[in-house]
Design an enzyme around this catalytic site. Structure first.
Site, short mmCIF file in Angstrom:
data_model
loop_
_atom_site.label_atom_id
_atom_site.label_comp_id
_atom_site.label_asym_id
_atom_site.label_seq_id
_atom_site.Cartn_x
_atom_site.Cartn_y
_atom_site.Cartn_z
N LYS A 12 0.86 -1.20 0.00
CA LYS A 12 0.00 0.00 0.00
C LYS A 12 0.88 1.24 0.00
O LYS A 12 2.06 1.20 0.39
CB LYS A 12 -0.93 0.03 1.22
CG LYS A 12 -0.25 0.02 2.60
CD LYS A 12 0.30 1.33 3.09
CE LYS A 12 0.91 1.25 4.50
NZ LYS A 12 1.77 2.40 4.83
N ASP A 139 -1.87 -1.68 10.42
CA ASP A 139 -2.18 -1.67 8.98
C ASP A 139 -2.93 -2.92 8.52
O ASP A 139 -3.44 -2.95 7.40
CB ASP A 139 -0.89 -1.58 8.15
CG ASP A 139 -0.25 -0.20 8.22
OD1 ASP A 139 -0.90 0.73 8.74
OD2 ASP A 139 0.91 -0.08 7.77
#
Ligand code: C5P
Length: 296
Positions: A12, A139
């Site tokens: 990401k 995350d």
């Protein structure tokens, strides 16, 4: 014997990252926008004999000892919730650098949880996986949320999935050294006075252009102070026309995003020539959650 399953573990980038406050528990409240990209690790999960899960890491990335790897921690957490799950031999094809701000370890953990749920006799389901994931790292929740684009509050684990945007080209620049997330937060804590930060506007994020109007990363101040080459990379990405160019997460990677890929090769060549040890990784934003990777 059941067939092995494969799960993609995408990296990401953070299109926006505001650090709002140091909370009493030592964690920081954030307002961030996650976007997953095609650049990915792959987790293979092979049903195995014996009592224990095992992990083999394939590739040239240094991930430390397998016993400390989040894949095995994810498996432990899964097994505590579903004790009848058979043991698994994991093979992790590792491409995403560690300490890079790309969420690689968290994405591997999320992929391992998804793989175990596909192998389990009685799957736990998405909501339960999300709870297990959030306990493994801030995350992980994003990589389980089912959308390639999401806004997050809290520690970065309170997710609001957003409608995906059309694919854009991304150049990730790995400077060749890691930054520990904990260190970057400490550098921010040590700033005096601490910078005040505002959350992103509440309006819908209908294009990368609209995100670019407010996008920033509050780690840049303290990270660029210590690593000026990273600021130089961001400047070069902007010089090559990137619509957004930012540090990702707490670093060490910096990324640029373009609506099309025409200028990516030029940017990559210029940066690799100028910054010793840097590696430029061209990729694309994901437009769907392709976490439902193929069965072998
Ligand atoms: O959640 P994760 O294990 O990835 O975080 C690594 C470290 O970063 C934590 O131990 C904590 O020191 C810091 N952190 C924080 N605030 C957050 C996320 C992480 O202070 N929202």
């Amino acid at each position: 014997m059941t067939d092995p399953v494969l799960e993609d573990a995408p990296a990401k980038v953070n299109l926006h990252l505001a650090i709002l406050a140091l909370e009493p528990d030592g964690y920081h409240s954030l307002d961030t926008i996650f976007q997953s990209v095609d650049f990915h690790d792959t987790v293979e999960a092979h049903p195995a004999e014996g009592d224990d899960d095992s992990l083999e890491v394939v590739g040239s990335i240094d991930t430390g000892s397998p016993s400390g790897n989040l894949v095995l921690k994810a498996a432990q957490a899964y097994r505590a919730a579903a004790p009848e799950t058979p043991p698994v031999r994991f093979v992790l094809h590792k491409r995403i650098p560690a300490g890079a701000g790309l969420g690689g370890g968290s994405s591997d953990a999320a992929a391992a949880l998804r793989a175990l749920d596909r192998l389990a006799r009685r799957p736990l389901g998405g909501r339960h996986l999300a709870r297990l994931g959030a306990a493994l790292g801030a995350d992980v929740a994003f990589f389980l949320c089912g959308s390639p684009l999401a806004r997050a509050g809290g520690r970065g684990d309170r997710l609001t999935p957003l409608p995906p945007l059309p694919a854009a080209s991304v150049l990730i620049v790995d400077p060749g050294f890691p930054i520990a997330t904990r260190d970057a937060f400490r550098w921010w804590d040590e700033r005096s006075p601490r910078p005040r930060s505002e959350p992103a506007p509440a309006r819908p994020f209908e294009s990368f252009q609209s995100i670019a109007r407010f996008a920033r990363n509050d780690f840049e101040d303290v990270v660029f102070d210590r690593h000026p080459a990273l600021e130089q990379v961001r400047g070069m990405l902007l010089d090559h026309g990137a619509r957004i160019a930012l540090l990702s997460g707490s670093g060490s990677c910096v990324f640029g995003l373009w609506d099309d890929g025409d200028r990516i090769d030029g940017a990559a060549a210029a940066i690799e020539a100028a910054i010793s040890g840097a590696r430029a990784l061209p990729t694309r934003t994901r437009t769907s959650d392709r976490a439902d990777a193929r069965s072998n």
